[in-house]
Enzyme design. Structure first.
Site, PDB file in Angstrom:
ATOM      1  N   ASN A 167      56.275 -73.004  92.760  1.00  0.00           N
ATOM      2  CA  ASN A 167      57.562 -73.676  92.884  1.00  0.00           C
ATOM      3  C   ASN A 167      58.438 -73.315  91.689  1.00  0.00           C
ATOM      4  O   ASN A 167      58.062 -73.568  90.536  1.00  0.00           O
ATOM      5  CB  ASN A 167      57.387 -75.195  92.933  1.00  0.00           C
ATOM      6  CG  ASN A 167      58.727 -75.913  92.989  1.00  0.00           C
ATOM      7  OD1 ASN A 167      59.355 -75.985  94.034  1.00  0.00           O
ATOM      8  ND2 ASN A 167      59.190 -76.428  91.852  1.00  0.00           N
ATOM      9  N   GLU A 168      59.572 -72.681  91.948  1.00  0.00           N
ATOM     10  CA  GLU A 168      60.536 -72.318  90.911  1.00  0.00           C
ATOM     11  C   GLU A 168      59.822 -71.729  89.697  1.00  0.00           C
ATOM     12  O   GLU A 168      60.079 -72.114  88.552  1.00  0.00           O
ATOM     13  CB  GLU A 168      61.381 -73.525  90.518  1.00  0.00           C
ATOM     14  CG  GLU A 168      62.219 -74.075  91.665  1.00  0.00           C
ATOM     15  CD  GLU A 168      63.199 -75.156  91.244  1.00  0.00           C
ATOM     16  OE1 GLU A 168      63.442 -75.306  90.025  1.00  0.00           O
ATOM     17  OE2 GLU A 168      63.737 -75.844  92.123  1.00  0.00           O
ATOM     18  N   TYR A 193      74.471 -78.999  91.243  1.00  0.00           N
ATOM     19  CA  TYR A 193      74.340 -78.400  89.921  1.00  0.00           C
ATOM     20  C   TYR A 193      75.327 -77.249  89.715  1.00  0.00           C
ATOM     21  O   TYR A 193      75.658 -76.922  88.583  1.00  0.00           O
ATOM     22  CB  TYR A 193      72.922 -77.864  89.705  1.00  0.00           C
ATOM     23  CG  TYR A 193      71.876 -78.938  89.565  1.00  0.00           C
ATOM     24  CD1 TYR A 193      72.002 -79.949  88.630  1.00  0.00           C
ATOM     25  CD2 TYR A 193      70.747 -78.935  90.375  1.00  0.00           C
ATOM     26  CE1 TYR A 193      71.035 -80.934  88.495  1.00  0.00           C
ATOM     27  CE2 TYR A 193      69.772 -79.913  90.248  1.00  0.00           C
ATOM     28  CZ  TYR A 193      69.917 -80.907  89.310  1.00  0.00           C
ATOM     29  OH  TYR A 193      68.956 -81.881  89.177  1.00  0.00           O
ATOM     30  N   TRP A 203      65.450 -83.279  98.932  1.00  0.00           N
ATOM     31  CA  TRP A 203      64.848 -83.678  97.657  1.00  0.00           C
ATOM     32  C   TRP A 203      65.552 -84.943  97.204  1.00  0.00           C
ATOM     33  O   TRP A 203      66.702 -84.911  96.855  1.00  0.00           O
ATOM     34  CB  TRP A 203      65.020 -82.561  96.616  1.00  0.00           C
ATOM     35  CG  TRP A 203      64.285 -82.886  95.362  1.00  0.00           C
ATOM     36  CD1 TRP A 203      64.779 -83.481  94.236  1.00  0.00           C
ATOM     37  CD2 TRP A 203      62.902 -82.626  95.114  1.00  0.00           C
ATOM     38  NE1 TRP A 203      63.787 -83.616  93.301  1.00  0.00           N
ATOM     39  CE2 TRP A 203      62.632 -83.105  93.810  1.00  0.00           C
ATOM     40  CE3 TRP A 203      61.868 -82.061  95.857  1.00  0.00           C
ATOM     41  CZ2 TRP A 203      61.369 -83.015  93.239  1.00  0.00           C
ATOM     42  CZ3 TRP A 203      60.620 -81.976  95.280  1.00  0.00           C
ATOM     43  CH2 TRP A 203      60.369 -82.444  93.986  1.00  0.00           C
ATOM     44  N   LYS A 253      67.402 -88.620  93.041  1.00  0.00           N
ATOM     45  CA  LYS A 253      67.838 -87.927  94.251  1.00  0.00           C
ATOM     46  C   LYS A 253      67.181 -88.485  95.514  1.00  0.00           C
ATOM     47  O   LYS A 253      67.330 -87.909  96.600  1.00  0.00           O
ATOM     48  CB  LYS A 253      67.550 -86.425  94.147  1.00  0.00           C
ATOM     49  CG  LYS A 253      68.347 -85.702  93.061  1.00  0.00           C
ATOM     50  CD  LYS A 253      68.137 -84.211  93.127  1.00  0.00           C
ATOM     51  CE  LYS A 253      68.803 -83.503  91.974  1.00  0.00           C
ATOM     52  NZ  LYS A 253      68.199 -83.816  90.681  1.00  0.00           N
TER      53      LYS A 253
END
Length: 883
Positions: free
Chosen positions: A420-421, A492, A566, A586
């Protein structure tokens, strides 16, 4: 009529017989082992058996030592270290039996001692593991067990860093399991030792393969019989077979049983989650020595690069949410009922999909996904970055093996994921390190991809990438079968429309890729409301705008297989510095499991059942400051969520207006007199929910108001409603002649986002008030009647960086002399020279409260005098008092 099965042995010698006579004996026993534990935090040697309890805390599992210190406590960080658990219990070991402890989850390193002897270790905080007790048990029946747990940072144990809290402890249940000397494997990476596959399924018939892993703990070869029964709950069996095999002394053996051409079943799907079970009984000389029941379902599926996902031959858009195993104030130590509540929230939202970000979750979650009909993407906790070491890679591989083995039988699982990322931390690393890190990441990804496909050739693999060019430049995105995207256009970075442009470009570049939106979401604080929502302001309205825009773009693109919001629920992230400190907000649902407005929006956009829900779940007040002397009504922007075509609004039982529902929402602009009002909805169905609201008008002229209480949130366009008292801080307004408001200055923006969104120390409930501010105001003026007023000025000097995490703050930062200004009221000095950064420190609030008497119709004038740099003021309140 049941079908017979054929069987294949993974051993050199096999024997087939039919056993007729059976003796009724115990088989496997599994009981909870969660009570009567003692806990002590700190590094010591507590491995030896003793009854010393001084200073130890009585606990029961699940338990974490980080349930409270991750909350807003004015301190950065939480305890990451060693904790000890111990328990004494009575168990008289019997000959011919084996005893095991099964730990469902311990974060993150565990060492187990039985009667003072080391019995086993486990690395990794999100998978189950078994420890055999048999060799260490005392024949006297008095047994002692100690468990050393460590959640310290370890560069070789994923996750290294992540946007969630790594709570320590034995935070999932523990069970004592008893079997015969011969049993289904208890040493196969925590898996059940019985694995069910359906390599061929049609709407009419299917082939079922069962792979058995057997263990013989006896010093002699053993002839064993496996009885296999395939059935739906307690109904008649679809298939039944007995198979006999020789297992050599002190060895393990694998047996595969194939049941071809089974019919008479229902297909598993979100609308009809038909569950079936393989009941397995292991006999020795007619005596039951072990037994297990494992779930499975009849379904087939595939992904298509152009048309998305297909289940049982039908196209299905996978839509749902991510979920963290966290609940304030319990940390990660959730009960099964809490897990079930989360899954019901997800299903009731209209979802058909769950991503278990970012780690394998509790068995109860997978069981509920099976039973509710939620398709699952499950992944190991390889987040943000890797360590370049063999030990790190081996731990990652072990975690993947454990996840797949332990959850292999769940029909809900369709995707195994492993990163993940993973390039997220690149921005913080020296440039010269990146080539080696890229090579190590690629090599590990290829290993994990090959391993996942070897362990399970029937499911898809995936990784979640973020908006960062290295995935394309290094080729990492080409390795998994599914390209997951964590995208936050309009939150973002960029705007909402950029999302669709980005994904369309990806499709053009990689037309054969399977694309999935593994994350998208915006934060919200249920205390913040705006008539003019904007990116990253954390208002309820902006979360709705973001969610509505991105969800629609996903639904409109057939090549996007699905999307996962998310996050399902607000969750603990101790390093976070958003509007709600230490929490990633979130979530579509609050930490205490109350749906936000965005939850009902998604429900309206996804659900096939009739939906009609009022907006503003947490709001009952509308306070309006008149913009002209003629204003007598309060404007109320109201909305409701529905999947109907239109909704009719009734105000105080009278028809007001009809509104078309667009993308899940109907909207109205009302002008209501001050007071209490009853709102209700009308539509084709009989469902007419009601909502009671109260409207308040602050007049344009204050001269005729003998009692005043005006609270204004400066530097922003949103209102803050204090959840403790209901005090309503209206959005800032500029002064108008004859009225009241702020004069001069501008709103603070950092990194093109309004305010600082920093953790305001020592003001846990009022962060949003201090996080935004008017920079360089000259005056606040109010033409109030003569009298005495209490005045509150909320101010803070702030960290001037744009950041999401603040774990580098080990102590308060002081900047003396950087910003100095004075305050006077009607010419009287209140503060000669305020130096907040020097006197209190950055992000430390200053709440100045004083009283002033207005005379001779002078009104109220609060002036700000700059000495060094600009004054900053976050909020102002004026309140009439008697003296």
């Amino acid at each position: 009529m049941t079908r017979q099965c054929v069987f294949i042995f993974g051993i050199c010698f096999s024997l087939v017989t039919n056993i007729v006579g059976q003796t009724a004996v115990e088989g496997r026993q599994k009981i909870s082992f969660n009570s009567g534990w003692l806990f002590s935090k700190g590094d010591r040697d507590a491995s030896l058996p003793d009854r010393a309890t001084l200073g130890w805390q009585s606990v029961q599992f699940p338990h974490t030592w980080n349930d409270k210190d991750v909350l807003a406590d004015g301190e950065r960080g939480y305890y990451r270290g060693i904790g000890w658990y111990k328990k004494n219990f009575r168990l008289q070991p019997e000959e011919g039996k084996k005893y095991f402890l099964r730990f469902e989850g311990v974060n993150q390193e565990a060492e187990i001692f039985v009667n003072g002897k080391a019995a086993g270790k486990h690395i990794g905080g999100y998978s189950a593991f078994n420890i055999e007790l048999t060799p260490f048990l005392d024949p006297s029946a008095e047994q002692y067990i100690s468990v050393k747990v460590d959640n310290s940072f370890n560069e070789n144990i994923p996750p290294l860093s992540a946007d969630f809290t790594f709570s320590g402890g034995i935070y999932r249940p523990v069970h004592l399991i008893t079997t015969g000397e011969q049993h289904f494997s208890m040493s196969d990476y925590g898996g059940p030792g019985v694995y069910v596959s359906t390599p061929r399924v049609t709407s009419q018939n299917a082939d079922v393969h069962i792979e058995y892993h057997l263990e013989n703990g006896n010093a002699y070869d053993q002839a064993l019989t496996i009885e296999t029964i395939i059935q739906k709950e307690s109904s008649s069996a679809l298939a039944r077979k007995k198979t006999t095999v020789i297992v050599p002394a002190l060895q393990n053996r694998t047996v595969e049983v194939i049941c071809p051409d089974i019919g008479g079943f229902e297909l598993w799907s979100p609308d009809n989650p038909a569950m079936y079970y393989v009941e397995s009984h292991l006999f020795k000389s007619g005596e039951l020595v072990d037994n297990l029941t494992q779930p499975f379902g009849f379904r087939w599926f595939h992904f298509d690069p152009e048309k998305g996902f297909f289940l049982n031959g039908e196209n299905l858009k996978l839509m749902g949410a991510n979920r963290h195993q966290d609940r304030i104030p319990y940390g990660n130590a959730l009960s099964d009922d809490m897990h079930r509540q989360d899954m019901r929230l997800l299903k009731d939202m209209g979802a058909n999909f769950l991503r278990t970000a970012h780690y394998p979750q509790a068995t109860e979650i997978l069981d509920n996904a099976d039973q509710l009909g939620l398709l699952v993407w499950e992944e190991i906790p390889l987040v943000n970055e890797v360590t370049i070491s063999r030990e790190h890679d081996e731990n990652a591989e072990m975690m993947l093996k454990e996840m797949i083995r332990q959850h292999y039988n769940h029909p809900s699982v369709i995707i195994w994921a492993y990163m993940n990322e993973i390039y997220w931390a690149h921005r913080f690393k020296p440039e010269e390190e990146l080539p080696a890190r890229n090579r190590a990441t690629l090599a590990l990804a290829r290993k994990l991809e090959d391993l996942a496909r070897e362990l399970d050739p029937y499911r898809y693999t995936a990784m979640a990438m973020h908006n960062y060019p290295a995935y394309e430049e290094t080729g990492l995105g080409d390795i998994p079968m599914i390209a997951g995207w964590n995208l936050y256009h309009g939150w973002y970075y960029g705007n909402h429309e950029d999302f669709g442009k980005f994904m369309d470009e990806q499709r053009l570049k990689y037309p054969r890729r399977i694309h999935f939106i593994s994350e998208y979401g915006a934060g919200s604080d249920v205390r913040l409301y705006s008539e003019k929502p904007e990116k990253f302001d954390f208002t309820i309205e902006e979360q709705i705008n973001f969610t509505r825009a991105i969800t629609r773009q996903i639904l409109d693109r057939p090549y996007i297989a699905g999307g996962a919001l998310w996050n399902l629920i607000d969750f603990s992230s101790e390093r976070r510095v958003d509007a709600t400190s230490h929490i990633n907000n979130k979530g579509l649902v609050t930490v205490d499991r109350k749906p936000k407005d965005a939850y009902y929006l998604v429900q309206a956009m996804l659900s096939e059942k009739p939906v009609s829900e009022w907006g503003y779940s947490f709001r009952q007040q509308w306070v309006h400051a008149a913009v002209s002397p003629s204003d007598t009504l309060v404007p109320v922007r109201m909305y409701a969520f529905s999947n109907q075509k239109t909704l009719s609004l009734y105000v105080n039982n009278r028809f007001s207006a009809e509104s078309e529902v667009k993308d899940g929402m109907a909207e109205w602009l009302l002008c209501l007199p001050p007071g209490k009002h009853l709102l209700s909805l009308g539509q084709n169905s009989t469902y007419t929910p009601e909502k009671r609201i109260e409207t308040t008008l602050i007049p344009f002229h204050l001269k005729d108001e003998p009692t005043l209480d005006i609270a204004m949130n400066l530097g922003v366009n949103y209102a803050f409603i204090d959840s403790r008292t209901g005090l309503y801080w209206i959005p800032e307004r500029e002064h108008r002649s004859g009225s009241w408001g702020i004069i001069g200055g501008k709103q603070l923006y950092i990194g093109d986002k309004v305010g600082t969104k920093e953790d305001i120390l020592a003001a846990d409930e009022e962060d949003p008030l201090y996080q935004t501010m008017r920079v360089d105001p000259s005056e606040f003026r109010a033409d109030v009647p003569d009298g005495t007023y209490e005045i509150e000025l909320l101010m803070v000097d702030y960290v001037r960086k744009s950041r999401r995490f603040a774990d580098e703050d080990k102590e308060i930062t002081y900047e003396p002399g950087r910003r100095v200004f004075g305050i006077s009221v009607n010419g009287r000095v209140v503060e000669q020279a305020i130096d907040m950064g020097g006197s209190y420190g950055l992000n430390v609030p200053y709440r100045l409260v004083f009283r002033h008497t207005v005379k001779d119709n002078a009104g109220l004038s609060i002036q700000f005098h700059p000495f060094k740099r600009e004054p900053v003021v976050s909020a102002i309140r004026i309140r009439s008092v008697r003296y």
